[in-house]
Scaffold this active site. Structure first.
Site, PDB file in Angstrom:
ATOM      1  N   HIS A  95       0.794  -1.231   0.000  1.00 21.93           N
ATOM      2  CA  HIS A  95       0.000   0.000   0.000  1.00 21.93           C
ATOM      3  C   HIS A  95       0.825   1.280   0.000  1.00 21.93           C
ATOM      4  O   HIS A  95       0.278   2.367  -0.183  1.00 21.93           O
ATOM      5  CB  HIS A  95      -0.922   0.051   1.227  1.00 21.93           C
TER       6      HIS A  95
HETATM    7  C1  UD1 Z   1      -1.595   5.923   5.484  1.00 24.09           C
HETATM    8  C2  UD1 Z   1      -0.250   6.471   5.936  1.00 24.09           C
HETATM    9  C3  UD1 Z   1       0.819   5.410   5.760  1.00 24.09           C
HETATM   10  C4  UD1 Z   1       0.441   4.132   6.464  1.00 24.09           C
HETATM   11  C5  UD1 Z   1      -0.954   3.682   6.038  1.00 24.09           C
HETATM   12  C6  UD1 Z   1      -1.375   2.515   6.875  1.00 24.09           C
HETATM   13  C7  UD1 Z   1       0.037   8.903   5.586  1.00 24.09           C
HETATM   14  C8  UD1 Z   1       0.677   9.923   4.737  1.00 24.09           C
HETATM   15  N1  UD1 Z   1       0.132   7.627   5.129  1.00 24.09           N
HETATM   16  O1  UD1 Z   1      -1.497   5.628   4.112  1.00 24.09           O
HETATM   17  O2  UD1 Z   1       2.049   5.867   6.323  1.00 24.09           O
HETATM   18  O3  UD1 Z   1       1.378   3.135   6.156  1.00 24.09           O
HETATM   19  O4  UD1 Z   1      -1.889   4.750   6.231  1.00 24.09           O
HETATM   20  O5  UD1 Z   1      -2.349   1.732   6.251  1.00 24.09           O
HETATM   21  O6  UD1 Z   1      -0.527   9.218   6.602  1.00 24.09           O
HETATM   22  N2  UD1 Z   1      -9.017   4.779   1.921  1.00 24.09           N
HETATM   23  C9  UD1 Z   1     -10.254   4.187   1.870  1.00 24.09           C
HETATM   24  N3  UD1 Z   1     -10.747   3.662   3.037  1.00 24.09           N
HETATM   25  C10 UD1 Z   1     -10.082   3.715   4.206  1.00 24.09           C
HETATM   26  C11 UD1 Z   1      -8.821   4.312   4.235  1.00 24.09           C
HETATM   27  C12 UD1 Z   1      -8.295   4.854   3.079  1.00 24.09           C
HETATM   28  O7  UD1 Z   1     -10.914   4.129   0.842  1.00 24.09           O
HETATM   29  O8  UD1 Z   1     -10.597   3.229   5.233  1.00 24.09           O
HETATM   30  C13 UD1 Z   1      -8.501   5.398   0.698  1.00 24.09           C
HETATM   31  C14 UD1 Z   1      -8.549   6.932   0.801  1.00 24.09           C
HETATM   32  O9  UD1 Z   1      -9.766   7.430   0.354  1.00 24.09           O
HETATM   33  C15 UD1 Z   1      -7.399   7.352  -0.082  1.00 24.09           C
HETATM   34  C16 UD1 Z   1      -6.419   6.165  -0.010  1.00 24.09           C
HETATM   35  O10 UD1 Z   1      -7.131   5.066   0.537  1.00 24.09           O
HETATM   36  O11 UD1 Z   1      -7.837   7.459  -1.407  1.00 24.09           O
HETATM   37  C17 UD1 Z   1      -5.206   6.474   0.815  1.00 24.09           C
HETATM   38  O12 UD1 Z   1      -5.559   6.796   2.160  1.00 24.09           O
HETATM   39  P1  UD1 Z   1      -4.607   7.733   3.058  1.00 24.09           P
HETATM   40  O13 UD1 Z   1      -5.120   7.750   4.441  1.00 24.09           O
HETATM   41  O14 UD1 Z   1      -4.359   9.027   2.379  1.00 24.09           O
HETATM   42  O15 UD1 Z   1      -3.195   7.007   3.029  1.00 24.09           O
HETATM   43  P2  UD1 Z   1      -2.783   5.477   3.197  1.00 24.09           P
HETATM   44  O16 UD1 Z   1      -2.278   4.990   1.890  1.00 24.09           O
HETATM   45  O17 UD1 Z   1      -3.856   4.725   3.855  1.00 24.09           O
HETATM   46  N1  UDP Z   2      -3.121  -5.406   9.163  1.00 27.36           N
HETATM   47  C1  UDP Z   2      -4.391  -5.907   9.463  1.00 27.36           C
HETATM   48  N2  UDP Z   2      -5.194  -6.296   8.421  1.00 27.36           N
HETATM   49  C2  UDP Z   2      -4.797  -6.229   7.118  1.00 27.36           C
HETATM   50  C3  UDP Z   2      -3.502  -5.735   6.839  1.00 27.36           C
HETATM   51  C4  UDP Z   2      -2.690  -5.320   7.875  1.00 27.36           C
HETATM   52  O1  UDP Z   2      -4.773  -5.989  10.626  1.00 27.36           O
HETATM   53  O2  UDP Z   2      -5.584  -6.591   6.242  1.00 27.36           O
HETATM   54  C5  UDP Z   2      -2.267  -4.974  10.268  1.00 27.36           C
HETATM   55  C6  UDP Z   2      -0.901  -5.604  10.305  1.00 27.36           C
HETATM   56  O3  UDP Z   2      -0.950  -6.867  10.906  1.00 27.36           O
HETATM   57  C7  UDP Z   2      -0.115  -4.575  11.113  1.00 27.36           C
HETATM   58  C8  UDP Z   2      -0.741  -3.271  10.689  1.00 27.36           C
HETATM   59  O4  UDP Z   2      -1.993  -3.592  10.111  1.00 27.36           O
HETATM   60  O5  UDP Z   2      -0.345  -4.748  12.506  1.00 27.36           O
HETATM   61  C9  UDP Z   2       0.139  -2.596   9.709  1.00 27.36           C
HETATM   62  O6  UDP Z   2      -0.515  -1.515   9.153  1.00 27.36           O
HETATM   63  P1  UDP Z   2      -0.246  -1.014   7.686  1.00 27.36           P
HETATM   64  O7  UDP Z   2       0.506  -2.025   6.946  1.00 27.36           O
HETATM   65  O8  UDP Z   2      -1.540  -0.544   7.163  1.00 27.36           O
HETATM   66  O9  UDP Z   2       0.639   0.291   7.958  1.00 27.36           O
HETATM   67  P2  UDP Z   2       2.202   0.538   8.201  1.00 27.36           P
HETATM   68  O10 UDP Z   2       2.652  -0.339   9.305  1.00 27.36           O
HETATM   69  O11 UDP Z   2       2.891   0.284   6.905  1.00 27.36           O
HETATM   70  O12 UDP Z   2       2.261   1.992   8.525  1.00 27.36           O
END
Ligand code: UD1
Ligand code: UDP
Length: 353
Positions: free
Chosen positions: A202
């Site tokens: 992601h």
């Molecule tokens: C964010 C964090 C990243 C982290 C990740 C964990 C920042 C800059 N990035 O990235 O460091 O690793 O979370 O998962 O804060 N979206 C949905 N539904 C949701 C959540 C997100 O549809 O429940 C979509 C949003 O609409 C957006 C995209 O996913 O289009 C990205 O979401 P965003 O929160 O901006 O960043 P992440 O990629 O989730």
């Molecule tokens: N995780 C989860 N369900 C999923 C994918 C990830 O519970 O479908 C958990 C994973 O086990 C870990 C955390 O989410 O504890 C990591 O989050 P993510 O990878 O979204 O973010 P990052 O650590 O890269 O910021």
């Protein structure tokens, strides 16, 4: 003592779950949770509060799906308003997301103490939004809780010994979470077979670059022909794959709750990921990991040979998987603390007046 915990993204719910359990043991502390709303789907947010018994947020700002400036700016404004009303003694922020930076900045500007959990981590890649968030958050935090000695050393190298803050090597709260919730995992299953490769993908550095994303998916499709690849698909990646119309032929499932994720971690044979948290969880559950990135903040995993970084190149990814399918490393070294990180953190928080 009144503490405000700020969360917004999936990894923060998991970290806060562990620490909130410890905070709840101390009757003299009142914890209030602000959810920025950054993650909002049921399976990206609510499932964690329910399954992990995280206290319900008193506030949900519902700020999401915006560019970095707009998201962080609106969070800053919303959090400040609540902090002015609630007047906490301390704000706790986790990790390196936009919610982390907004929470720390809102608190610091109005002279509320900030504790940063997962301080001191560095990838040394300033193109990553996470690197910017964590550097700025560390710089304005009062209490910096580092999960590893490397994180402590990073701060020392940046001159933090001359900055008015306190640095602690607390251990990693994700180790505490894994230990506790591993005992509860396994009730719900999307996948009935074992020995698959568990993959998550992601990070912006991979998903925002359509060429890189296509290369990763080509490699995954190829690997899946010999070893099944199970991919709980992050909504960010799902949107990109649909937009680009790429054929992803692995076993795709919706994002799962933490208990099911632990079950998948226990039953897989290898982890492939660009996640920060999952690299460590692979270690907790004694699985080798291939990290789809040029750098990692969790360098001790590389030196202990349980994780390798791979360039985004089809042959290199496939080759890295082959190497890690064969490697038999030592998982017995305590890299992330012995599951007492939350207790260590609370011991320090209780000293705040
Ligand atoms: C964010 C964090 C990243 C982290 C990740 C964990 C920042 C800059 N990035 O990235 O460091 O690793 O979370 O998962 O804060 N979206 C949905 N539904 C949701 C959540 C997100 O549809 O429940 C979509 C949003 O609409 C957006 C995209 O996913 O289009 C990205 O979401 P965003 O929160 O901006 O960043 P992440 O990629 O989730
Ligand atoms: N995780 C989860 N369900 C999923 C994918 C990830 O519970 O479908 C958990 C994973 O086990 C870990 C955390 O989410 O504890 C990591 O989050 P993510 O990878 O979204 O973010 P990052 O650590 O890269 O910021």
């Amino acid at each position: 003592m009144k503490i405000i915990t700020i969360v917004g993204a999936r990894p923060q719910f998991i970290k806060a779950a562990a620490l909130s359990r410890e905070i709840a043991k101390h009757k003299k502390i009142e914890e209030i949770i602000i959810h920025t709303g950054q993650h909002f789907d049921e399976n990206m947010s609510e499932v964690f509060f329910r399954e992990m018994e995280i206290p319900k947020p008193k506030y949900n700002l519902a700020i999401n799906s915006l560019n970095h400036g707009a998201m962080t700016g609106r969070m800053l404004e919303g959090i400040e308003e609540i902090l002015l009303k609630e007047k906490p003694n301390l704000v706790i922020v986790y990790g390196d997301t936009n919610s982390t930076l907004a929470g720390a900045l809102a608190a610091k500007k109005i002279h509320i103490k900030v504790a940063h959990i997962e301080a001191g981590l560095r990838s040394f890649n300033m193109e990553m939004p996470e690197e910017i968030n964590r550097i700025l958050t560390d710089r304005i935090s009062d209490l910096l809780f580092c999960p590893t000695q490397t994180a402590v050393d990073n701060l020392k190298n940046e001159g933090y010994e001359n900055i008015a803050c306190k640095i602690f090597r607390s251990g990693d709260v994700m180790q505490d979470a894994a230990n506790y919730y591993a005992l509860k995992s396994g009730e719900k299953r999307n996948i009935e077979y074992n020995n698959f490769i568990l993959c998550t993908l992601h990070r912006a550095e991979n998903t925002d670059d359509s060429k890189k994303l296509a290369v990763i998916i080509e490699a995954l499709n190829e690997i899946h022909k010999t070893t099944p690849v199970v991919l709980p698909l992050h909504p960010r990646t799902k949107k990109k794959i649909i937009d680009l119309n790429i054929a992803l032929k692995v076993k795709i499932i919706d994002p799962v709750g933490y208990l099911e994720m632990i079950d998948l971690l226990k039953r897989c044979s290898l982890v492939m990921t660009d996640s920060g948290g999952l690299q460590k969880e692979a270690y907790f559950f004694q699985k080798n990991c291939v990290t789809l990135r040029d750098q990692t903040e969790w360098v001790e995993l590389i030196t202990n040979e349980v994780n390798i970084l791979t360039k985004i190149d089809k042959e290199q990814i496939i080759n890295s998987v082959k190497i890690m399918q064969e490697r038999k490393p030592n998982f017995s070294i305590d890299l992330y603390g012995n599951g007492k990180a939350c207790e260590n953190i609370l011991n320090e928080l209780l000293k705040i007046n």
